[in-house]
Design an enzyme around this catalytic site. Structure first.
Site, PDB file in Angstrom:
ATOM      1  CE  LYS A 199       6.812  -7.784 -13.517  1.00  0.00           C
ATOM      2  NZ  LYS A 199       5.435  -8.139 -13.098  1.00  0.00           N
ATOM      3  CG  PHE A 250      -1.579   2.253 -15.054  1.00  0.00           C
ATOM      4  CD1 PHE A 250      -1.795   2.331 -13.683  1.00  0.00           C
ATOM      5  CD2 PHE A 250      -1.032   1.097 -15.579  1.00  0.00           C
ATOM      6  CE1 PHE A 250      -1.473   1.267 -12.853  1.00  0.00           C
ATOM      7  CE2 PHE A 250      -0.702   0.026 -14.760  1.00  0.00           C
ATOM      8  CZ  PHE A 250      -0.941   0.107 -13.391  1.00  0.00           C
ATOM      9  NE  ARG A 269       4.080   2.428 -14.874  1.00  0.00           N
ATOM     10  CZ  ARG A 269       3.463   1.293 -14.487  1.00  0.00           C
ATOM     11  NH1 ARG A 269       4.147   0.249 -14.093  1.00  0.00           N
ATOM     12  NH2 ARG A 269       2.153   1.211 -14.464  1.00  0.00           N
ATOM     13  CE1 TYR A 309      -8.584 -28.096  -7.546  1.00  0.00           C
ATOM     14  CE2 TYR A 309      -7.899 -28.787  -5.350  1.00  0.00           C
ATOM     15  CZ  TYR A 309      -8.526 -27.873  -6.174  1.00  0.00           C
ATOM     16  OH  TYR A 309      -9.061 -26.728  -5.650  1.00  0.00           O
ATOM     17  CG  ASP A 336       7.960  -6.479  -5.278  1.00  0.00           C
ATOM     18  OD1 ASP A 336       8.352  -7.455  -5.948  1.00  0.00           O
ATOM     19  OD2 ASP A 336       7.186  -5.616  -5.731  1.00  0.00           O
ATOM     20  CG  PHE A 374       4.853  -1.771  -8.516  1.00  0.00           C
ATOM     21  CD1 PHE A 374       5.427  -1.196  -9.639  1.00  0.00           C
ATOM     22  CD2 PHE A 374       3.890  -2.757  -8.703  1.00  0.00           C
ATOM     23  CE1 PHE A 374       5.068  -1.618 -10.919  1.00  0.00           C
ATOM     24  CE2 PHE A 374       3.531  -3.182  -9.973  1.00  0.00           C
ATOM     25  CZ  PHE A 374       4.126  -2.606 -11.084  1.00  0.00           C
ATOM     26  CB  THR A 375       0.693   0.322  -9.910  1.00  0.00           C
ATOM     27  OG1 THR A 375       1.280  -0.850 -10.479  1.00  0.00           O
ATOM     28  CG2 THR A 375       1.263   1.549 -10.613  1.00  0.00           C
TER      29      THR A 375
HETATM   30  N1  F0G Z   1       6.040  -5.703  -8.033  1.00  0.00           N
HETATM   31  C1  F0G Z   1       6.751  -5.150  -9.015  1.00  0.00           C
HETATM   32  C2  F0G Z   1       8.021  -4.442  -8.697  1.00  0.00           C
HETATM   33  C3  F0G Z   1       6.308  -5.260 -10.338  1.00  0.00           C
HETATM   34  O1  F0G Z   1       7.028  -4.715 -11.312  1.00  0.00           O
HETATM   35  C4  F0G Z   1       5.095  -5.937 -10.603  1.00  0.00           C
HETATM   36  C5  F0G Z   1       4.571  -6.017 -11.953  1.00  0.00           C
HETATM   37  C6  F0G Z   1       4.377  -6.488  -9.537  1.00  0.00           C
HETATM   38  C7  F0G Z   1       4.896  -6.355  -8.257  1.00  0.00           C
HETATM   39  C8  F0G Z   1       3.078  -7.203  -9.738  1.00  0.00           C
HETATM   40  O2  F0G Z   1       3.257  -8.425 -10.296  1.00  0.00           O
HETATM   41  O3  F0G Z   1       2.112  -8.258 -12.525  1.00  0.00           O
HETATM   42  O4  F0G Z   1       2.754 -10.469 -11.548  1.00  0.00           O
HETATM   43  O5  F0G Z   1       0.896  -9.181 -10.577  1.00  0.00           O
HETATM   44  N2  F0G Z   1       4.961  -5.258 -12.880  1.00  0.00           N
HETATM   45  C9  F0G Z   1       4.548  -5.298 -14.272  1.00  0.00           C
HETATM   46  C10 F0G Z   1       5.269  -4.215 -15.016  1.00  0.00           C
HETATM   47  C11 F0G Z   1       3.078  -5.294 -14.494  1.00  0.00           C
HETATM   48  O6  F0G Z   1       4.971  -4.042 -16.206  1.00  0.00           O
HETATM   49  O7  F0G Z   1       6.118  -3.535 -14.447  1.00  0.00           O
HETATM   50  P1  F0G Z   1       2.198  -9.116 -11.301  1.00  0.00           P
END
Ligand code: F0G
Length: 458
Positions: free
Chosen positions: A259, A450, A383, A73, A216, A125-126
């Protein structure tokens, strides 16, 4: 002289069979999924280009690393290995592991943003933007105009427009800007890199005003590859060196290790600031788990540490980005409208050009992703206006200039033949584009719509 051709720097040791449905079965499956490719079952997909997130193939070294998981842990030895790797490869001093990238975004947003603050960035980014908003901040897009133009061949469309940044500082005051949000590479612009020249200029400007930079770094090694290939003065530098240089120009970082870092789950927050680290280490206990695991198993941290090292190898990125560019070139040669130049993690189809007869209220990119699935079982991602969500103040749709479908390539998973089949299908759908009718949204969730929205055919 550098050789141009590439081949994978690995061979295949294990395979996962794919299932192919008939066209009628696919029509049924996509209707059941509300014409949203996120709601398809993976078993019903032939070639899965939904995302490059958590979908990569791990190496035998990483799989072996799983067996070295220390599932204590507290104080897992894998945490210390990961911490050491983040320091050595990325150059950040302090590490707080999280279960994935958005958890790190949540924590850093809570620490740095006060209600009424502004957060400029190189396109939204979303999840990043949502966490900035939930913390009371307002995202401001200060990317160069070229990033919003799919036809612009600018090699560094991820660059910040320094005039836009300066104008924001003049307008709202530096004290209202806790940090500039820099992504390497810029996902929503088509996987486009930022140049080191630009990042240095951003660093200079922000330093003058005492504004921090949050990086990021989700695809930082891919960005470094593009710098090595295209930025004057970097051909002889390794990706590992360029990654270090990028990071050294920033203060804090959030990472989705799903990624670049070649793992199926994991992320972290990293910083050079002892005070921010203290706060993050405390908050992670509330939302993720103890600061030496942050929602991850010990084995996940081990696989991540190994993946980080593999991700900065020149031959890996050459094949990884090479495969994406191979698919992109097939489509360019066939005259299919795609975002130019081809980015690093996927090929982005320009849905507006596929369907000039559809308005954004008829969801052209959502339509295109559904049509592609029906044609061949290839799964892509919208997108466009659906991803852009609504303006939190007015409640109206955000209408982004870019209405794209992303063919995202998982790392080390598919072969060149899969790319050929994908290109063939995209070309077929493009030929029949005039027949497409568009969609209407019949269910809309409140956050990140989305992922779960449902549609019907018009
Ligand atoms: N920043 C970027 C540039 C991303 O592409 C993503 C995730 C995140 C942050 C968030 O990270 O998913 O680990 O919480 N992108 C995925 C995509 C979901 O399909 O582009 P996460």
């Amino acid at each position: 002289m550098k050789k141009k051709s590439w081949a994978e720097p690995y061979k295949i040791k294990m395979v996962e069979p794919l299932r192919m449905l008939s066209k009628r079965e696919r029509e049924h499956a996509i209707a059941e999924a509300g014409y949203n490719t996120f709601l398809l079952r993976s078993e019903d997909v032939y070639i899965d280009l939904l995302t490059d997130s958590g979908t990569s193939a791990m190496s035998d070294r990483q799989w072996a690393g799983l067996m070295l998981g220390d599932e204590a842990y507290a104080g897992s030895r894998n945490f210390y290995h990961l911490e050491e790797t983040v320091r050595e490869v990325y150059g950040y001093k302090y590490l707080v592991p999280t279960h994935q990238g958005r958890a790190a975004e949540h924590i850093i947003s809570k620490i740095l943003i006060k209600p009424g603050d502004y957060i400029p960035g190189n396109m939204y980014f979303t999840t990043t933007k949502l966490h900035q908003e939930l913390a009371g901040g307002k995202f401001v897009d200060v990317i160069i105009d070229e990033a919003h133009d799919p036809e612009s061949e600018h090699p560094f469309k991820g660059n910040i427009d320094l005039n836009k940044l300066q104008a924001l500082i003049d307008e709202v005051g530096a004290e209202k800007i806790p940090y500039v949000s820099i992504a390497t590479t810029v996902n929503m612009a088509g996987g486009q890199p930022i140049s080191l020249e630009n990042l240095k200029a951003v660093r200079e400007l922000t330093s003058k005003y005492g504004i921090a930079i949050v990086h990021d770094m989700t695809r930082v090694a891919e960005n470094a590859y593009m710098i090595q290939q295209n930025e004057p003065g970097y051909v002889d530098k390794t990706i590992a060196e360029i990654v270090k240089e990028i990071n050294s120009l920033t203060d804090h970082a959030t990472m989705s290790a799903k990624k670049d870092a070649l793992v199926n789950i994991g992320g972290f927050l990293a910083t050079n600031d002892a005070d921010v680290f203290e706060k993050a280490r405390n908050l992670v206990v509330v939302y993720e788990g103890l600061h030496t695991y942050g929602g991850l198993a010990g084995r996940d941290m081990e696989a991540m540490a190994i993946g980080i090292k593999e991700s900065v190898m020149d031959e890996h990125q050459k094949a990884r980005v090479g495969q994406v560019h191979y698919l992109g070139q097939l489509l360019l040669d066939a005259g299919v409208p795609v975002v130019k130049p081809i980015g690093t993690h996927g090929v982005f189809l320009n849905a507006r050009k596929f369907y000039p007869h559809l308005t954004q209220d008829e969801f052209p990119a959502q339509t295109l992703a559904a049509e592609l699935y029906v044609d061949s079982g290839v799964r892509a991602m919208e997108r466009g206006v659906v991803s852009a969500g609504r303006n939190p103040e007015t409640g109206k749709h955000n209408y982004p200039k870019l209405e794209l479908v992303r063919l995202t390539i998982p790392r080390r998973v598919y072969t060149q033949a899969h790319m050929d089949v994908t290109a063939e299908s995209v070309i077929e759908v493009f030929k029949n584009a005039h027949r497409a009718k568009g969609l209407k949204m019949v269910y809309e969730p409140k956050y990140l719509r989305f992922f779960q929205a449902r549609f019907e055919k018009l």
